[in-house]
Design an enzyme around this catalytic site. Structure first.
Site, PDB file in Angstrom:
ATOM      1  NE  ARG A 290      36.124  29.130  76.860  1.00  0.00           N
ATOM      2  CZ  ARG A 290      35.850  30.425  76.767  1.00  0.00           C
ATOM      3  NH1 ARG A 290      35.558  31.127  77.853  1.00  0.00           N
ATOM      4  NH2 ARG A 290      35.867  31.037  75.595  1.00  0.00           N
TER       5      ARG A 290
ATOM      6  CB  ILE B  37      39.442  30.217  73.030  1.00  0.00           C
ATOM      7  CG1 ILE B  37      38.671  28.968  73.472  1.00  0.00           C
ATOM      8  CG2 ILE B  37      39.388  31.304  74.088  1.00  0.00           C
ATOM      9  CD1 ILE B  37      39.264  28.310  74.719  1.00  0.00           C
ATOM     10  CB  SER B  38      34.645  29.902  69.664  1.00  0.00           C
ATOM     11  OG  SER B  38      35.302  30.006  68.422  1.00  0.00           O
ATOM     12  CD  GLN B  39      29.144  33.941  72.795  1.00  0.00           C
ATOM     13  OE1 GLN B  39      29.439  34.626  71.811  1.00  0.00           O
ATOM     14  NE2 GLN B  39      27.972  34.036  73.389  1.00  0.00           N
ATOM     15  N   PRO B  40      31.675  29.930  74.458  1.00  0.00           N
ATOM     16  CG  PRO B  40      32.246  29.511  76.684  1.00  0.00           C
ATOM     17  CD  PRO B  40      32.226  30.603  75.658  1.00  0.00           C
TER      18      PRO B  40
END
Length: 212
Positions: free
Chosen positions: A31, A57-60
């Site tokens: 990431r 970039i979205s939250q995992p």
């Protein structure tokens, strides 16, 4: 704390909630290479991070929920709407090991994602610059469609490009708050199968998105 330690902490967190094959994908994709340099120390925090041009970039854990709802399996053809940095396309490929088509509205983000994915060896991910709500008919039909942008409803072209029995996962709602929803195509129509977590995604742009 090192990135390796942070990554291991994130993987342990995800393993409590999500299937092993999804967690393995997160283990495989770095990431930190998909976030701007100034945010790399936070790459394995379970939080969304800014990229550029107002995008994130979205939250995992949110991504993991979407990939789990999509019921991804090896060999499935996936259309992704909202390439962003390319991170979620890489995760998807790590699970399916099949061609992934990903569409990004922002030409700058699209070009950067294409270059990044190529440099990392993801040759079977095709990044298309265009209107994601319109899908990508040349590679249709798709077994799964994952939308990484807020939509008021599932765009009709995506329904048309989905196979019978296929799955769409998307954040559906208003511009300011959505719910992760899973739909299955039955007899040509989408049927809502599951509602998930409340989320906030950047709005889909283009003909089928929100009006600004």
């Amino acid at each position: 704390m090192s990135l390796r330690t942070s990554k291991n902490d994130l993987l342990r967190l995800l393993s409590r909630r999500f299937p092993e094959h999804v967690v393995r994908a997160f283990a495989a994709v770095p990431r930190e290479l998909f976030v701007p340099p100034e945010y790399r120390e936070y790459a394995y925090d379970d939080t969304a991070l800014p990229t550029k041009n107002g995008q994130t970039i979205s939250q995992p854990s949110v991504i993991a929920e979407m990939l789990t709802k999509a019921d991804l399996r090896p060999g499935l053809r996936v259309l992704e709407v909202g390439t962003g940095s390319g991170y979620t396309a890489a995760l998807t490929y790590e699970i399916t090991r099949a061609p992934v088509v990903s569409i990004e509205y922002d030409p700058e983000l699209c070009a950067e994602a294409r270059e990044r994915l190529s440099a990392l060896g993801y040759k079977e991910i095709t990044a298309i610059c265009g209107d994601g709500g319109a899908g990508y008919p040349p590679s249709a039909p798709y077994d799964r469609i994952i939308v990484h942008a807020a939509v008021p409803r599932i765009p009709e072209p995506l329904v048309e490009q989905l196979v019978e029995g296929g799955v769409v996962v998307a954040p559906v709602g208003s511009r300011y708050e959505q719910t992760l929803e899973k739909y299955v195509k039955k007899e040509g129509e989408l049927v809502l199968e599951q509602r998930g977590s409340p989320v906030v995604f950047v709005p889909l742009r283009g003909r089928y998105g929100f009006r600004f």
